[in-house]
Design an enzyme around this catalytic site. Structure first.
Site, PDB file in Angstrom:
ATOM      1  N   GLU A 147       0.833  -1.197   0.000  1.00  8.19           N
ATOM      2  CA  GLU A 147       0.000   0.000   0.000  1.00  8.19           C
ATOM      3  C   GLU A 147       0.868   1.248   0.000  1.00  8.19           C
ATOM      4  O   GLU A 147       1.788   1.389   0.804  1.00  8.19           O
ATOM      5  CB  GLU A 147      -0.939   0.017   1.197  1.00  8.19           C
ATOM      6  CG  GLU A 147      -1.938   1.161   1.121  1.00  8.19           C
ATOM      7  CD  GLU A 147      -3.087   1.047   2.086  1.00  8.19           C
ATOM      8  OE1 GLU A 147      -4.080   1.770   1.905  1.00  8.19           O
ATOM      9  OE2 GLU A 147      -3.012   0.225   3.016  1.00  8.19           O
ATOM     10  N   GLU A 153       1.857   8.240   7.483  1.00  6.48           N
ATOM     11  CA  GLU A 153       1.676   6.833   7.819  1.00  6.48           C
ATOM     12  C   GLU A 153       2.850   5.951   7.397  1.00  6.48           C
ATOM     13  O   GLU A 153       2.895   4.771   7.721  1.00  6.48           O
ATOM     14  CB  GLU A 153       0.366   6.308   7.222  1.00  6.48           C
ATOM     15  CG  GLU A 153      -0.859   6.997   7.815  1.00  6.48           C
ATOM     16  CD  GLU A 153      -2.172   6.450   7.310  1.00  6.48           C
ATOM     17  OE1 GLU A 153      -2.298   5.213   7.194  1.00  6.48           O
ATOM     18  OE2 GLU A 153      -3.090   7.245   7.034  1.00  6.48           O
ATOM     19  N   ASP A 180      -4.441   3.522  -3.191  1.00  6.45           N
ATOM     20  CA  ASP A 180      -5.569   3.981  -2.387  1.00  6.45           C
ATOM     21  C   ASP A 180      -5.820   5.445  -2.736  1.00  6.45           C
ATOM     22  O   ASP A 180      -4.937   6.288  -2.588  1.00  6.45           O
ATOM     23  CB  ASP A 180      -5.213   3.827  -0.901  1.00  6.45           C
ATOM     24  CG  ASP A 180      -6.335   4.213   0.035  1.00  6.45           C
ATOM     25  OD1 ASP A 180      -6.952   5.277  -0.172  1.00  6.45           O
ATOM     26  OD2 ASP A 180      -6.579   3.468   1.006  1.00  6.45           O
ATOM     27  N   THR A 181      -7.041   5.744  -3.198  1.00 11.09           N
ATOM     28  CA  THR A 181      -7.313   7.094  -3.692  1.00 11.09           C
ATOM     29  C   THR A 181      -7.203   8.153  -2.599  1.00 11.09           C
ATOM     30  O   THR A 181      -6.843   9.297  -2.881  1.00 11.09           O
ATOM     31  CB  THR A 181      -8.707   7.172  -4.343  1.00 11.09           C
ATOM     32  OG1 THR A 181      -9.720   6.823  -3.381  1.00 11.09           O
ATOM     33  CG2 THR A 181      -8.797   6.236  -5.533  1.00 11.09           C
ATOM     34  N   PHE A 182      -7.488   7.789  -1.349  1.00 12.16           N
ATOM     35  CA  PHE A 182      -7.336   8.738  -0.240  1.00 12.16           C
ATOM     36  C   PHE A 182      -5.885   9.192  -0.128  1.00 12.16           C
ATOM     37  O   PHE A 182      -5.595  10.392  -0.031  1.00 12.16           O
ATOM     38  CB  PHE A 182      -7.790   8.101   1.075  1.00 12.16           C
ATOM     39  CG  PHE A 182      -7.372   8.874   2.295  1.00 12.16           C
ATOM     40  CD1 PHE A 182      -8.087   9.984   2.714  1.00 12.16           C
ATOM     41  CD2 PHE A 182      -6.248   8.493   3.028  1.00 12.16           C
ATOM     42  CE1 PHE A 182      -7.693  10.708   3.837  1.00 12.16           C
ATOM     43  CE2 PHE A 182      -5.850   9.205   4.156  1.00 12.16           C
ATOM     44  CZ  PHE A 182      -6.569  10.321   4.555  1.00 12.16           C
ATOM     45  N   HIS A 183      -4.964   8.249  -0.142  1.00 11.58           N
ATOM     46  CA  HIS A 183      -3.544   8.577  -0.015  1.00 11.58           C
ATOM     47  C   HIS A 183      -3.009   9.245  -1.283  1.00 11.58           C
ATOM     48  O   HIS A 183      -2.218  10.197  -1.204  1.00 11.58           O
ATOM     49  CB  HIS A 183      -2.742   7.307   0.287  1.00 11.58           C
ATOM     50  CG  HIS A 183      -3.109   6.650   1.571  1.00 11.58           C
ATOM     51  ND1 HIS A 183      -2.854   7.219   2.797  1.00 11.58           N
ATOM     52  CD2 HIS A 183      -3.726   5.466   1.835  1.00 11.58           C
ATOM     53  CE1 HIS A 183      -3.288   6.424   3.764  1.00 11.58           C
ATOM     54  NE2 HIS A 183      -3.813   5.350   3.203  1.00 11.58           N
ATOM     55  N   ARG A 212     -12.662  10.405   4.116  1.00 10.38           N
ATOM     56  CA  ARG A 212     -12.946   9.025   4.520  1.00 10.38           C
ATOM     57  C   ARG A 212     -14.442   8.713   4.609  1.00 10.38           C
ATOM     58  O   ARG A 212     -14.819   7.626   5.034  1.00 10.38           O
ATOM     59  CB  ARG A 212     -12.300   8.677   5.867  1.00 10.38           C
ATOM     60  CG  ARG A 212     -10.800   8.826   5.916  1.00 10.38           C
ATOM     61  CD  ARG A 212     -10.113   7.686   5.240  1.00 10.38           C
ATOM     62  NE  ARG A 212      -8.749   7.508   5.727  1.00 10.38           N
ATOM     63  CZ  ARG A 212      -7.916   6.558   5.294  1.00 10.38           C
ATOM     64  NH1 ARG A 212      -8.303   5.692   4.385  1.00 10.38           N
ATOM     65  NH2 ARG A 212      -6.692   6.464   5.774  1.00 10.38           N
ATOM     66  N   GLU A 241     -13.352   1.731   1.080  1.00 13.36           N
ATOM     67  CA  GLU A 241     -12.841   1.853   2.441  1.00 13.36           C
ATOM     68  C   GLU A 241     -13.326   3.177   3.020  1.00 13.36           C
ATOM     69  O   GLU A 241     -13.201   4.226   2.386  1.00 13.36           O
ATOM     70  CB  GLU A 241     -11.316   1.804   2.449  1.00 13.36           C
ATOM     71  CG  GLU A 241     -10.706   1.842   3.840  1.00 13.36           C
ATOM     72  CD  GLU A 241      -9.185   1.819   3.790  1.00 13.36           C
ATOM     73  OE1 GLU A 241      -8.589   1.005   4.511  1.00 13.36           O
ATOM     74  OE2 GLU A 241      -8.601   2.624   3.043  1.00 13.36           O
TER      75      GLU A 241
END
Length: 298
Positions: A147, A153, A180-183, A212, A241
């Site tokens: 990831e 993080e 992951d599109t958030f990150h 989120r 997620e």
């Protein structure tokens, strides 16, 4: 039809049989085809029962995790690296025993904000260690999906390009990217371009909003993301997620800074997400078809 998954923390952070059963039933009822669990301790969970229920409901499964500080495989301490290796090997065995093929998450270093910059020695130690885990995982039919997370993080893999370099250094065919599109929304210069550039190295995808919560209510350009996925002919899972203080895992909620209650009704949230992803991908496919069509008079 799109292959859409959901993270189990949309349903519950618990791992009792009743909580797992409810998560499985909700996942199946809303049309999801995969459920992702954060690492489950086989000493606390009846793995054979869970594998059987997954088969009965025709659900695929993925396991995600983040290495703890005491299991950081990029550490200068050989005993910490050995512990991390053992953690990863156990996680691979869990994926295998559940009938899955994907181990995902922060597998290359400890999950959490670091207080020092990454060193070349740490990179090389991590690569060498993960390469050996990958060899054993290959025998188990499991892929290791790294990831790519934001700077708060991890200090190792923050962009898809860094992940590609890491995979190259491992030389392992079953080490892939977990995007992951958030990150990506935080770290990438252009999320769509990053997806296109990484196309043949992607093994798993998380779809999450900038805050989120409900998809489409934040700042992420999902149209560009769905366009990119269609452009690279992505035909594997995209997994929804989302986190809220409505459901708290004491470890992950702290590490991912879940301080706000972004939803209470997880059924409404998950139903909306499935429709959003399915329609987004369908719309992107229709756009791609229009671009390719040549309406020549006959």
């Amino acid at each position: 039809m799109s292959k859409i998954g959901v993270h189990s923390f949309v349903w519950s952070a618990g791992s009792s049989r009743n909580e797992l059963e409810k998560a499985l039933e909700n996942t199946h009822r809303l049309g999801y085809k995969l459920i992702e669990f954060s690492y489950l301790d086989p000493k606390q969970v009846d793995v054979a029962w869970l594998a059987g229920r997954l088969r009965e409901l025709d659900l695929d499964v993925a396991i995600s995790m983040g290495l703890p500080p005491e299991g950081d495989i990029s550490s200068d301490d050989a005993s910490v690296v050995a512990n991390g290796t053992d953690i990863l090997d156990r996680a691979v065995a869990l994926v295998r025993d559940l009938g899955g093929t994907k181990l995902a998450g922060i597998l290359s270093s400890a999950h959490g904000k670091q207080e020092r910059a990454l060193t070349r020695q740490s990179w090389d130690t991590s690569v060498a260690t993960l390469s050996k885990v990958a060899d054993r995982a290959k025998t188990a039919g499991v892929t290791l999906n790294l990831e790519i997370v934001n700077r708060f993080e991890s200090n190792m893999l923050n962009t898809a390009a860094q992940g590609i370099a890491y995979i190259r250094d491992t030389g392992a065919s079953n080490v892939q990217l977990h995007l992951d599109t958030f990150h990506m929304n935080i770290e990438e210069a252009d999320v769509g371009l990053a997806i296109r550039h990484a196309a043949d190295k992607i093994g798993y995808i998380h779809i999450g909003e900038s805050h989120r919560g409900y998809l489409g209510t934040g700042t992420i350009d999902f149209a560009a993301i769905f366009d990119a996925l269609v452009a690279i002919d992505w035909d594997d899972y995209v997994t929804f997620e989302s986190f809220s203080t409505a459901i708290v895992d004491k470890d992950l909620s702290l590490k991912t800074a879940i301080w706000r209650n972004l939803w209470d009704d997880n059924i409404a949230l998950a139903g909306h997400a499935h429709r959003f992803i399915e329609l987004g991908l369908e719309t992107a496919r229709r756009k791609a078809d229009l671009v390719r069509q040549a309406h020549v008079p006959v």
